[in-house]
Design a protein around this motif. Structure first.
Motif, PDB file in Angstrom:
ATOM      1  N   THR A  23      11.486   4.029  10.062  1.00 59.94           N
ATOM      2  CA  THR A  23      10.052   4.268   9.904  1.00 59.94           C
ATOM      3  C   THR A  23       9.539   4.416  11.361  1.00 59.94           C
ATOM      4  O   THR A  23       9.855   3.691  12.255  1.00 59.94           O
ATOM      5  CB  THR A  23       9.391   3.164   9.409  1.00 59.94           C
ATOM      6  OG1 THR A  23       9.936   3.079   7.957  1.00 59.94           O
ATOM      7  CG2 THR A  23       7.875   3.414   9.388  1.00 59.94           C
TER       8      THR A  23
ATOM      9  N   LYS B  82      -5.145  -2.245   8.020  1.00 55.57           N
ATOM     10  CA  LYS B  82      -4.827  -0.833   7.913  1.00 55.57           C
ATOM     11  C   LYS B  82      -4.863  -0.384   9.111  1.00 55.57           C
ATOM     12  O   LYS B  82      -5.956  -0.277   9.830  1.00 55.57           O
ATOM     13  CB  LYS B  82      -5.170  -0.271   6.528  1.00 55.57           C
ATOM     14  CG  LYS B  82      -4.769  -0.814   5.353  1.00 55.57           C
ATOM     15  CD  LYS B  82      -5.733  -0.080   4.169  1.00 55.57           C
ATOM     16  CE  LYS B  82      -5.158  -0.872   2.904  1.00 55.57           C
ATOM     17  NZ  LYS B  82      -5.577  -0.287   1.626  1.00 55.57           N
TER      18      LYS B  82
ATOM     19  N   ASP C 273       7.767  -2.696   5.202  1.00 54.56           N
ATOM     20  CA  ASP C 273       6.923  -2.338   4.210  1.00 54.56           C
ATOM     21  C   ASP C 273       7.447  -0.977   3.506  1.00 54.56           C
ATOM     22  O   ASP C 273       7.356  -0.823   2.577  1.00 54.56           O
ATOM     23  CB  ASP C 273       5.658  -1.815   4.984  1.00 54.56           C
ATOM     24  CG  ASP C 273       4.709  -3.164   5.236  1.00 54.56           C
ATOM     25  OD1 ASP C 273       5.293  -4.399   4.783  1.00 54.56           O
ATOM     26  OD2 ASP C 273       3.899  -3.035   6.015  1.00 54.56           O
ATOM     27  N   ALA C 274       7.958  -0.246   4.431  1.00 49.26           N
ATOM     28  CA  ALA C 274       8.388   1.166   4.173  1.00 49.26           C
ATOM     29  C   ALA C 274       9.695   1.063   3.165  1.00 49.26           C
ATOM     30  O   ALA C 274       9.718   1.485   1.971  1.00 49.26           O
ATOM     31  CB  ALA C 274       8.870   2.108   4.933  1.00 49.26           C
TER      32      ALA C 274
ATOM     33  N   LYS D  85      10.004  -1.496   0.835  1.00 47.24           N
ATOM     34  CA  LYS D  85       9.537  -2.145  -0.330  1.00 47.24           C
ATOM     35  C   LYS D  85       8.785  -0.932  -1.049  1.00 47.24           C
ATOM     36  O   LYS D  85       8.695  -1.085  -2.405  1.00 47.24           O
ATOM     37  CB  LYS D  85       8.427  -3.302  -0.091  1.00 47.24           C
ATOM     38  CG  LYS D  85       8.982  -4.430   0.412  1.00 47.24           C
ATOM     39  CD  LYS D  85       8.251  -5.571   0.765  1.00 47.24           C
ATOM     40  CE  LYS D  85       8.699  -6.976   1.285  1.00 47.24           C
ATOM     41  NZ  LYS D  85       7.718  -7.923   1.425  1.00 47.24           N
ATOM     42  N   ALA D  86       8.331   0.150  -0.536  1.00 45.49           N
ATOM     43  CA  ALA D  86       7.514   1.057  -1.185  1.00 45.49           C
ATOM     44  C   ALA D  86       8.214   2.529  -0.838  1.00 45.49           C
ATOM     45  O   ALA D  86       7.376   3.270   0.115  1.00 45.49           O
ATOM     46  CB  ALA D  86       6.173   1.063  -0.973  1.00 45.49           C
ATOM     47  N   PRO D  87       9.307   2.682  -0.975  1.00 47.29           N
ATOM     48  CA  PRO D  87       9.976   4.080  -0.651  1.00 47.29           C
ATOM     49  C   PRO D  87       8.989   5.204  -0.932  1.00 47.29           C
ATOM     50  O   PRO D  87       8.740   5.405  -2.046  1.00 47.29           O
ATOM     51  CB  PRO D  87      11.287   4.139  -1.578  1.00 47.29           C
ATOM     52  CG  PRO D  87      11.794   2.642  -1.732  1.00 47.29           C
ATOM     53  CD  PRO D  87      10.212   2.112  -2.179  1.00 47.29           C
TER      54      PRO D  87
ATOM     55  N   ALA E 274       6.165   6.047   0.123  1.00 47.10           N
ATOM     56  CA  ALA E 274       4.871   5.549   0.283  1.00 47.10           C
ATOM     57  C   ALA E 274       4.293   5.655   1.785  1.00 47.10           C
ATOM     58  O   ALA E 274       5.125   5.098   2.575  1.00 47.10           O
ATOM     59  CB  ALA E 274       4.270   4.412  -0.330  1.00 47.10           C
ATOM     60  N   GLU E 275       3.041   6.120   2.129  1.00 44.62           N
ATOM     61  CA  GLU E 275       2.525   5.752   3.399  1.00 44.62           C
ATOM     62  C   GLU E 275       2.011   4.395   3.179  1.00 44.62           C
ATOM     63  O   GLU E 275       1.121   3.928   2.354  1.00 44.62           O
ATOM     64  CB  GLU E 275       1.245   6.704   3.479  1.00 44.62           C
ATOM     65  CG  GLU E 275       1.992   8.097   4.002  1.00 44.62           C
ATOM     66  CD  GLU E 275       0.657   8.977   4.575  1.00 44.62           C
ATOM     67  OE1 GLU E 275       0.798   9.460   5.574  1.00 44.62           O
ATOM     68  OE2 GLU E 275      -0.214   9.058   3.795  1.00 44.62           O
ATOM     69  N   VAL E 276       2.202   3.605   4.278  1.00 46.19           N
ATOM     70  CA  VAL E 276       1.740   2.510   4.511  1.00 46.19           C
ATOM     71  C   VAL E 276       0.904   2.091   5.330  1.00 46.19           C
ATOM     72  O   VAL E 276       0.810   2.723   6.584  1.00 46.19           O
ATOM     73  CB  VAL E 276       3.189   1.479   4.711  1.00 46.19           C
ATOM     74  CG1 VAL E 276       2.762   0.010   4.928  1.00 46.19           C
ATOM     75  CG2 VAL E 276       4.135   1.641   3.675  1.00 46.19           C
TER      76      VAL E 276
END
Length: 319
Positions: free
Chosen positions: A95, A137, A306-307, A309-311, A313-315
């Motif tokens: 990432t 964010k 984070d990335a 955990k949510a492949p 997806a924009e975090v």
């Protein structure tokens, strides 16, 4: 990992934001060599730890998909698919993030900005980098490059900046600026015998921000005056930041933050009188980064988790 123009610094970070191990190499000038160096550092640390992913904090513009480095002034990448290239070399998910955004995330998750609704991080190093978090964010602006605070003009027609403008904030408030101010002061007082004058022996090129800070700690009057100037210009810029963003907290990071005891209290005091409506509005808290110059490493690791955990997806993207 924190990939800068001088060095590639890496750390294995645990779930509490603590650095368990570190490694460092010089930054090669050529693309393939740079990516080989990054992969080599990853493999070095993987030999000693169970590593689940790689976060790269980069001193440059990163595309919103966090896969591509669009431009990095002190690195060789130009519109380069860096994440994909490093993934092929190391076999781990990668990432990307702008280095100061990563530092802001590190301080929000595990440091001085924890829990703040609106938090700004100002990184004082060779220049000035900035990151803004809204409820944790990252705010990127319309094109992914906000906020570029180091190039706000604070002195019209002032010191030239490599960006092409004159009088940018970072020309008066950064490690480079600290050295430039000290050189100017030494030139004004050529016969004055000080620690800094003796160490540099009339060679302006040998004056660095780190050397000025060290001399200030030793009581050198020229160096201390340079630190006072840094505090003054930091306050000027922070007042602008507060007027535009009204943050709850402003964290001072980057390499210069290691010398915060020499300038931060004075900057706070000056800032309090500079903001619009001084004395009639709440002041942002101003703190030194808890993780110092390692904040970007800690934040990059958090974003990599984070990335994972949510492949796909924009975090942490707003704006």
């Amino acid at each position: 990992m924190d990939v800068g123009g001088t060095s590639v610094r890496a750390g294995v970070v645990d779930e509490h934001g603590s650095l368990m191990d570190t490694a460092r190499v010089g930054t090669p000038g050529e693309e393939d060599a740079l990516e080989d160096a990054i992969a080599g550092v990853v493999e070095d640390l993987r030999n000693r730890h169970d590593v689940s992913g790689v976060g790269l904090a980069v001193a440059g513009f990163v595309a919103k998909d966090r896969r591509t480095v669009m431009f990095a002034p002190h690195l060789s990448w130009r519109a380069a698919p860096v994440a994909e290239r490093i993934e092929k070399r190391v076999g781990l998910p990668v990432t990307l993030e702008h280095d100061v955004n990563a530092a802001a995330v590190g301080e929000y998750r595990f440091g001085a900005a924890r829990g703040a609704h609106v938090a700004a991080l100002i990184a004082l190093g060779t220049g000035i980098g900035a990151g803004l978090l809204l409820d944790g964010k990252i705010y990127r602006g319309a094109h992914g490059v906000a906020p570029e605070l180091g190039h706000l003009t604070v002195v019209p027609g002032g010191r030239p900046c490599p960006c092409g403008k004159y009088g940018c904030w970072e020309r008066y408030c950064s490690g480079t600026a600290l050295a430039a101010t000290a050189v100017e002061l030494l030139a004004r007082h050529p016969g004055r015998s000080t620690v800094l004058a003796r160490e540099t022996r009339g060679d302006p090129g040998s004056v660095t921000g780190r050397r000025v800070a060290g001399a200030a700690r030793d009581g050198d009057p020229i160096a201390q005056r340079a630190m006072t100037e840094l505090a003054k210009w930091l306050a000027e810029g922070l007042a602008l930041v507060a007027d535009v963003f009204d943050p709850e907290i402003i964290v001072i990071g980057g390499g210069v933050s290691e010398s915060a005891p020499l300038f931060l209290d004075e900057a706070r005091e000056r800032y309090a009188g500079k903001i619009t409506g001084a004395g009639h509005r709440p002041l942002a808290r101003i703190r030194a980064a808890h993780h110092g110059d390692d904040s970007a490493i800690v934040g990059a690791a958090a974003l990599a988790v984070d990335a994972a955990k949510a492949p796909g997806a924009e975090v942490g993207v707003t704006g």
